[in-house]
Each structure stands twice: as C-alpha cells, then as structure tokens.
Write an enzyme that holds these catalytic residues in place. Sequence first.
Site, PDB file in Angstrom:
ATOM      1  CG  HIS A   7      -0.081   0.102   2.534  1.00  9.89           C
ATOM      2  ND1 HIS A   7       0.155  -1.135   3.234  1.00  9.89           N
ATOM      3  CD2 HIS A   7       0.188   1.088   3.532  1.00  9.89           C
ATOM      4  CE1 HIS A   7       0.562  -0.796   4.399  1.00  9.89           C
ATOM      5  NE2 HIS A   7       0.778   0.372   4.500  1.00  9.89           N
ATOM      6  CG  HIS A  79       3.897   4.443   5.190  1.00  4.54           C
ATOM      7  ND1 HIS A  79       3.148   4.826   6.268  1.00  4.54           N
ATOM      8  CD2 HIS A  79       3.578   3.238   5.152  1.00  4.54           C
ATOM      9  CE1 HIS A  79       2.247   4.229   6.541  1.00  4.54           C
ATOM     10  NE2 HIS A  79       2.499   2.996   6.021  1.00  4.54           N
ATOM     11  CD  GLU A 130       3.845  -0.428   7.065  1.00  2.00           C
ATOM     12  OE1 GLU A 130       3.192   0.231   6.027  1.00  2.00           O
ATOM     13  OE2 GLU A 130       3.248  -0.896   8.020  1.00  2.00           O
TER      14      GLU A 130
HETATM   15 CO    CO Z   1       1.512   1.105   6.232  1.00  2.00          CO
END
Ligand code: CO
Length: 144
Positions: A7, A79, A130
């Site tokens: 994502h 992120h 991430e």
């Molecule tokens: Co995330």
Amino acid sequence: MIGRINHIAIAVPDVTAAARQWETMLGATVSAPQTLPEHGVRIVFVTAPNGKVELMEPFGEASPIAGFLARNENGGMHHICYEVDDIESASQTLQAAGARVLGDGTAKIGAHGNPVLFLHPKDFNGTLIELEQVAATSERPQAE
Ligand code: CO
C-alpha cells in the site's frame, strides 16, 4: 528482497472528507472507515486493480502521524509499504548495510495484523518505507 507494493499511505487531516473526495472526484472504490486506536489512526482503503492506497487521519493524542500533519497541513504522502517474505532477515540485511530501522529495530504487529517495520526516510531519498511480512501461503494477486 522487496516484493510487491502492499500500500501507499497518505496522511490526511479529515479521512471522511478525503474518502468522499476520492469517491466523487476520482471515482475510487473506498472502504468504510476503521479506527485503530492502538496505532493512533483512523483509516480508509482506496482499492485500485493493482494495489491500494490507505488514507490516514490522526486518532488520539499520541498519534504517530500528528507531527507529519502539523508540518503538512493539507496532508501528504506518508509512506510506501513493500511486502517481504521474512522480515527478520530483511531487517538484519538492511541494518548490516547501514540502513536505520526505526524504533528498537525489531518488527511489530502493524495495522493489518502482520509484522512490520519502518526504515528511516533519510536513508531512502526522504521516503519512509514500511516493510510488511506477508505469509507466503496467503492469496496474492498476480503481478502484472
Ligand atoms: Co502502512
């Protein structure tokens, strides 16, 4: 090491307003809002055929994205999350190469129930990365 993009997360000041805008102006498919008190965010997912965008509003006094929104009042990209098969191995490899893992350097259970860790944005062109360990047995859409 990194696999597919899981994502892209965007911090927003008002997730309800952002969800409405993405739905009405972009014609996006947006999930119902979820509040994740232990992660200090209220989120919706925008799903596209080849991935998802997470819109996140701060929740609570200690939200980890409060500082980011104070510096970026209208929101902004927060992120990008990549999947990895083995997060401990990824963490060790990255730290051995000089990358900084945020926090105490070990993976934590993230907002989607999987182990995650974050890499220092100064080590990756100003982008917070991430890494999320996704079980190898889980169903994954085929990359196109
Ligand atoms: Co995330």
